[in-house]
Design a protein around this motif. Structure first.
Motif, PDB file in Angstrom:
ATOM      1  N   ILE A 104     138.924 113.745  -3.088  1.00  0.00           N
ATOM      2  CA  ILE A 104     138.321 113.008  -4.207  1.00  0.00           C
ATOM      3  C   ILE A 104     139.100 111.719  -4.468  1.00  0.00           C
ATOM      4  O   ILE A 104     138.512 110.648  -4.644  1.00  0.00           O
ATOM      5  CB  ILE A 104     138.268 113.889  -5.479  1.00  0.00           C
ATOM      6  CG1 ILE A 104     137.283 115.044  -5.282  1.00  0.00           C
ATOM      7  CG2 ILE A 104     137.909 113.068  -6.705  1.00  0.00           C
ATOM      8  CD1 ILE A 104     137.377 116.119  -6.360  1.00  0.00           C
ATOM      9  N   ILE A 118     132.595 110.275  -9.206  1.00  0.00           N
ATOM     10  CA  ILE A 118     132.595 111.166  -8.050  1.00  0.00           C
ATOM     11  C   ILE A 118     132.398 112.621  -8.471  1.00  0.00           C
ATOM     12  O   ILE A 118     131.543 113.325  -7.938  1.00  0.00           O
ATOM     13  CB  ILE A 118     133.910 111.015  -7.248  1.00  0.00           C
ATOM     14  CG1 ILE A 118     134.027 109.593  -6.697  1.00  0.00           C
ATOM     15  CG2 ILE A 118     133.992 112.046  -6.124  1.00  0.00           C
ATOM     16  CD1 ILE A 118     135.400 109.232  -6.184  1.00  0.00           C
ATOM     17  N   VAL A 119     133.187 113.072  -9.432  1.00  0.00           N
ATOM     18  CA  VAL A 119     133.221 114.493  -9.801  1.00  0.00           C
ATOM     19  C   VAL A 119     132.005 114.917 -10.607  1.00  0.00           C
ATOM     20  O   VAL A 119     131.407 115.957 -10.330  1.00  0.00           O
ATOM     21  CB  VAL A 119     134.523 114.813 -10.582  1.00  0.00           C
ATOM     22  CG1 VAL A 119     134.509 116.232 -11.125  1.00  0.00           C
ATOM     23  CG2 VAL A 119     135.727 114.602  -9.683  1.00  0.00           C
TER      24      VAL A 119
END
Length: 147
Positions: A104, A118-119
């Motif tokens: 990540i 992203i998460v």
């Protein structure tokens, strides 16, 4: 340059510090030049010490009045700096483990995306509520690495 602000007070403090370092060197050399407990360099030592104290006192006063007093933090900008930092990935380790967090972080670094993008937005690894619980101000200041 339009809008440029010179950091004059900080530069003055640096210059005064360099002068004080030079004066300290003068004291050290003069003190080491004394023979048989008779130091003919005492006038130089005294002059350098008092000059050093006066210079640093003035520099500290200038730094305080011209730079430090009245400075306030832009809390929203500071929060943006923190939340867009790759370094906060550490708080995700208990959730996803080292390898996933490293991936990540690498993606965030190479693409310029925030960890939140992203998460939460792209990979849907956490809900917004889970993200908010993990990245609240108190947990950022005093982390509790609990999944």
């Amino acid at each position: 340059m339009p809008g440029k602000v010179n950091p004059v007070a900080a530069e003055v403090a640096n210059q005064a510090s360099f002068l004080a370092i030079g004066l300290d060197t003068t004291v050290m050399l003069a003190a080491s030049a004394g023979q048989l407990e008779l130091n003919v360099m005492e006038p130089v030592i005294t002059f350098a010490l008092y000059t050093q104290m006066k210079v640093m006192t003035n520099a500290c006063d200038t730094l305080r009045t011209k730079l430090v007093e009245g400075v306030t933090a832009n809390t929203e900008r500071c929060k943006d700096y923190v939340m867009n930092s790759i370094g906060i990935v550490t708080l995700l380790k208990p959730h996803f483990g080292y390898q996933k967090c490293a991936a990540i972080a690498k993606e965030g670094y190479t693409t310029g995306k925030s960890l939140h993008q992203i998460v939460v937005d792209e990979q849907h690894l956490m809900t917004q509520a889970e993200w908010d619980a993990t990245f609240n101000t108190q947990n950022l200041i005093h982390p509790k690495f609990v999944k």
